[in-house]
Each structure stands twice: as C-alpha cells, then as structure tokens.
Design a protein around this motif. Structure first.
Motif, PDB file in Angstrom:
ATOM      1  N   LEU A 161       0.832  -1.197   0.000  1.00  0.00           N
ATOM      2  CA  LEU A 161       0.000   0.000   0.000  1.00  0.00           C
ATOM      3  C   LEU A 161       0.864   1.242   0.000  1.00  0.00           C
ATOM      4  N   THR A 162       0.307   2.290  -0.619  1.00  0.00           N
ATOM      5  CA  THR A 162       0.974   3.578  -0.602  1.00  0.00           C
ATOM      6  C   THR A 162       0.683   4.282   0.725  1.00  0.00           C
ATOM      7  N   GLY A 163       1.393   5.361   0.944  1.00  0.00           N
ATOM      8  CA  GLY A 163       1.190   6.114   2.185  1.00  0.00           C
ATOM      9  C   GLY A 163      -0.233   6.643   2.313  1.00  0.00           C
ATOM     10  N   ARG A 164      -0.777   7.129   1.208  1.00  0.00           N
ATOM     11  CA  ARG A 164      -2.144   7.653   1.230  1.00  0.00           C
ATOM     12  C   ARG A 164      -3.134   6.542   1.536  1.00  0.00           C
ATOM     13  N   GLU A 179      -2.896   5.515   5.187  1.00  0.00           N
ATOM     14  CA  GLU A 179      -3.553   6.498   6.061  1.00  0.00           C
ATOM     15  C   GLU A 179      -5.063   6.313   6.068  1.00  0.00           C
ATOM     16  N   ALA A 180      -5.652   6.040   4.893  1.00  0.00           N
ATOM     17  CA  ALA A 180      -7.104   5.817   4.818  1.00  0.00           C
ATOM     18  C   ALA A 180      -7.506   4.559   5.566  1.00  0.00           C
ATOM     19  N   VAL A 181      -6.677   3.511   5.444  1.00  0.00           N
ATOM     20  CA  VAL A 181      -6.976   2.272   6.167  1.00  0.00           C
ATOM     21  C   VAL A 181      -6.876   2.503   7.669  1.00  0.00           C
ATOM     22  N   GLY A 182      -5.905   3.343   8.096  1.00  0.00           N
ATOM     23  CA  GLY A 182      -5.800   3.658   9.521  1.00  0.00           C
ATOM     24  C   GLY A 182      -7.031   4.376  10.039  1.00  0.00           C
ATOM     25  N   VAL A 183      -7.581   5.282   9.198  1.00  0.00           N
ATOM     26  CA  VAL A 183      -8.822   5.957   9.593  1.00  0.00           C
ATOM     27  C   VAL A 183      -9.945   4.945   9.748  1.00  0.00           C
ATOM     28  N   LEU A 184     -10.044   3.976   8.833  1.00  0.00           N
ATOM     29  CA  LEU A 184     -11.091   2.950   8.929  1.00  0.00           C
ATOM     30  C   LEU A 184     -10.913   2.108  10.186  1.00  0.00           C
ATOM     31  N   ARG A 185      -9.651   1.732  10.484  1.00  0.00           N
ATOM     32  CA  ARG A 185      -9.424   0.920  11.681  1.00  0.00           C
ATOM     33  C   ARG A 185      -9.789   1.687  12.944  1.00  0.00           C
TER      34      ARG A 185
END
Length: 585
Positions: A239-242, A245-251
C-alpha cells in the motif's frame, strides 16, 4: 415542696397523655395525626362549651344551684372521657340525661363518640342497649322533668333515644368506617399500580436485554472483522502512504464503533450510561463531549472532507448530559453530510452564548450525486429527543442554495441524571413513601412515572369517592326518613296523650253529680298522662274517702300562669262531686 410539685406535674402530664387517645380504625401515619397538645386543647374547649350549655339549659328549667352545677360538671367530665372511655361515658350520659335536661346535648355527643370508637358490632349493640336500660332505670327511680315512666312515655322516650343517641352513633360509625376503608383501598390501589409498573418494567428490561444481546452478537462480530482486516491492511507493504492512512482511519473508526456499541449495549442492559473518560484514551476513542468535536473534525478531514471548525465566545463547562448531546449533534450532522452531500464543504460552529451553547453544522450542496444511501430515518429524531431531555432543542432543515443546516441549543445547567431512554419507558421505580414494603429507594422515582401513576390513582380515588358519595347519600336519606318517622310518631303520641287527659266545657256540664261511676268513666278520658301529672295535688281539698280524676280543660286562659282543670270525685260507685278551678302551671 419541690418533690410534691414534681409528682403533681408528672401526674397531670400522665393524665393528659392518657386522655389524648388515638383515633380507632386509623391507618394514617403518625405524622398526619394532630399533635396531642392541639387535640387536647380542642377537647378542653369542647368540654367547656358543653358544660356552659348544660348550665344554661338547667337555668332555663329553673333548676336549683346544686343541680345546675352538677349538670355542668357532669357534662364537662363526660365530654372529656368520651374518647378514652366511650362506653362508660355513654351510659353515664344517658343515665344523667334522663333526669337532667342539661345533659341532652351531651347524650348526642356521647352517642357520636361511642359509634366511632367502640370496635365490633356486638360490642356497640351491647353498649347502646346498656345505655338505654340505664336511662329507663333512672327514670323509674327518679322521674326527670316531671315525666313518669308510663308505657306511652316509655315509647316516646325510646323514640327520642333512637333519634338523639342511636342515630348519631350510626352516622358516626358509618362515616369513620367508610373513611378507614377508603384510605386502605387507596393504599392498596397505589401498591397494585406500583407492582403493575414493576412487572411492565421488568418485561421491558428483558426485551432490552434481548436486543442488547443481538446487537452484541451481530454488530460486534462484524466490527471486529473490520478492525482485524483493516489492521492487516495497514501493515501491508504494497500500500501507498495515502492508502495506508485511509486504512488507519477505517481501523480507528471501527475500534471507536466497537467501544460505542459496548456502551449502548450496557445502556440497554442496565438502563444507565457508563462513565465518560477524558478527552482521549490509549484505544484511540474520541471523547464524547465538546472536547471531542475537534477530533471528529480531524477524522472527517482525514477521510478527505473539507471541514472547518469555529468556536465563538468564552468556553464554559456544560453538564455531562448536555456536553454529550453536543457531541452527538455534531457527529450525526457530519454523518448525514457524508451520506447525502459527499464532497461538500462543511462548517462546524460552537457558539457559547450567555445562557446556552449553540451548536451549528452547515453543509453545502453536494458536488457529486449521492449513491444509494442506507438510512433508518431516526438520527435527527434521536437528536431532538436527546436535546429535549436536557432542556434544549434541535432544528434541522434545508437552506437557500441547496445546503443543509443542523442547529442545537443546549442550556448550561441541564442535569446529568436525566435518563437517555424515554421517561415513561424507564423501569426504575420505587413506591411512594408510606406504602407497605417501602424499604428504601430500590429504584428511581422519576417525575414522569410518578405523574402517570398518581394520575391513575387519582382517577380510581375519584371513582371511589363517587360510589361512596352515592352510598352516603342513600344512608343519609334513610337516616332522614327514620328521623322524620320518629318525630311523627312522637307528635302522634303527644297528641294522643293530650286527648287522654283533656275534655271540653260542654262535656263537663253534661255530667251530673250522682251518676254511676262506671257510666261517668266511660264518657271521660282515662287521664293519668304526663299532661295531668301533679294536678291532683293542687286545688281544693278532696272529699273524705273519695277517689278523684283530674282532667285538663280544652279551653285556653288569658294568662300563661294558670291552668283550667276539671275534677271528678267518686265514692261508693257514684260521682259525689265535680269541680272546675284553676291551678298554677
């Protein structure tokens, strides 16, 4: 000297307490009863009034000083003792009332008190019967007010006793028992209503627990899967950084949702809201208050939305319930903006007014069409209910230009104890004070539930009062009918007594001296009534060896001090003398 005075005061105090007897059949609490001092003050005043009335009545009958004083003292003592000794007071009142006219009113009071305080129908019947027999025995030994104990007089006095003693006793007994029964029914009804509320509340609690279990088993499992998968994706090297980051928001969102689900399940199970932590904890969960609004805004920005937060005025602390409501208003408004206006700019404003906090969320028109939106339609309704419970309000609606605005006004002083569930659905109750089984506040007694239950209780009390009123009216009409019948019978007997002791002048003139005694007596009334009592002891001397019959004249005199009478004297079976004269009344 001091010791003697103390003993005297102690004796007076003990006697005072002994006289201040409690009411019978009473289920009221001690706090609702009048104080002994006030009650005894009223009793002393009543005793003084009855004593004065007895003295005045005796004075009207030209009684001597000794008899007048004795009547006043007897009336006062009977009035004072009628509460502690109802049966002896009734017997003494009837015993003295037969020979002392001044005790007539005390008889009525003693009958009322005995009917109220003698427990048991048999005891009451025995008490009133003994009082009646005591009055008749006193009349036989010492005729009171010049009334001899003849059969006709006994009937009259019996009717007077029924009207003046028995009738007040019956009315007092009915009234006291009805009030006691009504009070017992009110307490029983209140307890039944409370128990019914508890049963319904337990049923609602079981249903809420079932819903909580279903939510925990279904949503908890799905959110846990989302958290696990997003956590694995977040460390994926491809995964890219962007994207990471989106996956971290979902988690983070899934973990926060799991925490909030746990709190909602706890509320459904226990009916109470868990304590709120500080602004943030190690789980990444946002604070649920105005302090967490900034975190909501940052999370929205991280998801790619344009959100601006503006705070106006000097921040002031809110009560916990109002603070939580402000957080929920911002959260729900942002969620609606994500779903219905994707990509639109959003403005969040917190304005601290002098008396309230204004929370305003304004979203612009959507930049891209919204897809299929899953919505239960309950979000704004829940916000309005939440604000109402803390004394605030929420308004939502479209604005010019295609945007949407949600605004809430929340007071600073809203209480924290207001439940999140609707008040009428809350199951935490406790019975009113004074009910049986009141062992402490096992449940909350909230205002809405109290108003509902007391409304039902008042309605049942009104129904009881209406039915009791009808029964009371029936008893009153029956009692009035009996009194009218008794008065009518008394008047009829009095008229009959006058007819039995009175003749007119024409009849007196037609009877001749020398006529046989049997023939004369057949033509004359029998006499010997209370109307002719004492007339044979007045007037001219009787002929030696004769037996005389004295009758009243039907003619009225010009003065009120003399009474015209006719006397017929018999000897050896013949009328030897007839004489008309006037006697002193």
């Amino acid at each position: 000297m001091n010791l003697s005075s103390s003993k005297i005061l102690a004796g007076l105090r003990a006697g005072w307490t002994w006289l201040a007897v409690a009411e019978p059949w009473s289920l009221r609490g001690e706090q609702q009863r009048p104080a002994p001092g006030r009650r005894m003050g009223a009793e002393l005043t009543l005793a003084l009034v009855m004593a004065l009335l007895a003295v005045l009545i005796e004075w009207a009958f030209d009684a001597g000083p000794a008899r007048t004083a004795g009547s006043g003292v007897g009336a006062g003592l009977v009035t004072l003792l009628r509460r502690r000794l109802p049966v002896p007071a009734l017997i003494v009142a009837c015993l003295l009332g037969t020979v002392l006219p001044g005790m007539a009113l005390v008889q009525m009071l003693a009958g009322w008190s005995a009917g109220r305080r003698v427990v048991g129908t048999r005891r009451a019947v025995v008490a009133f019967s003994l009082a009646y027999l005591a009055g008749m025995a006193a009349l036989a030994v010492h005729p009171g007010a010049g009334v001899p104990l003849t059969p006709s007089n006994a009937v009259i006095l019996t009717l007077v006793y029924l009207a003046m003693v028995v009738m007040p006793g019956l009315v007092s007994r009915y009234w006291t028992q009805r009030k006691t029964l009504l009070h017992a029914l009110q307490e029983r009804n209140a307890q039944l209503l409370w128990e019914r509320r508890m049963i319904a509340g337990q049923a609602r609690l079981m249903e809420r627990q079932r819903i909580a279990q279903d939510m925990h088993d279904s949503l908890g499992h799905q959110l846990a899967l989302i958290a696990v998968h997003t956590g694995a994706l977040e460390v994926d090297p491809e995964l890219t950084g962007r994207q990471r980051e989106a996956v971290g928001v979902l988690r983070t969102a899934s973990v926060s949702a799991m925490h909030e689900l746990r709190e909602v399940v706890g509320i459904l199970r226990d009916g109470v809201e868990a304590a709120r932590p500080g602004p943030a904890d190690e789980t990444g969960r946002a604070a649920r208050g105005t302090a967490g609004v900034a975190e909501l805004v940052e999370t929205a920005r991280a998801a790619g939305n344009t959100v601006e937060l503006r705070t106006e005025g000097e921040p002031r602390p809110l009560a916990a319930a109002a603070d939580h409501a402000a957080y929920r208003i911002v959260q729900e408004a942002l969620t609606n903006a994500y779903k219905h206006a994707p990509g639109a700019p959003i403005g969040v404003a917190l304005r601290y007014e002098p008396d309230s906090l204004v929370v305003e969320i304004l979203s612009g028109p959507p930049r891209t069409p919204a897809g299929d939106v899953v919505s239960g339609g309950q979000g704004l309704t829940g916000l309005r209910e939440r604000a109402r419970l803390v004394g605030g309000m929420v308004h939502a609606g479209a604005v010019d230009g295609g945007g949407f605005r949600v605004a809430g006004v929340l007071p600073y002083g809203a209480g924290e104890s207001t439940p999140l569930a609707a008040a009428v659905d809350d199951v935490r109750w406790q019975p009113p004070a004074g009910l049986p089984g009141d062992g402490g506040p096992a449940m909350d007694w909230n205002a809405a539930g109290r108003d509902i239950m007391m409304g039902e209780l008042d309605a049942s009390m009104r129904r009881g009062r209406n039915s009791g009123l009808g029964l009371g009216c029936g008893v009153a009409i029956g009692a009035l009918f009996l009194v009218v019948m008794a008065v009518g019978a008394v008047l009829w007997l009095v008229v009959d007594e006058f007819d039995a002791g009175m003749i007119d002048t024409e009849e007196y003139d037609r009877i001749k001296v020398g006529t046989a005694e049997r023939e004369v007596r057949d033509r004359l009334p029998e006499g010997g009534t209370f109307t002719t009592e004492g007339l044979d002891r007045k007037g001219p001397p009787k002929p030696d060896g004769s037996e005389c019959l004295v009758l009243m004249s039907s003619e009225m005199t010009d003065t009120l001090t003399t009474e015209p009478v006719f006397r017929f004297c018999f000897r050896d079976g013949k009328l030897i003398e007839k004489k008309a004269y006037h006697t002193e009344r």
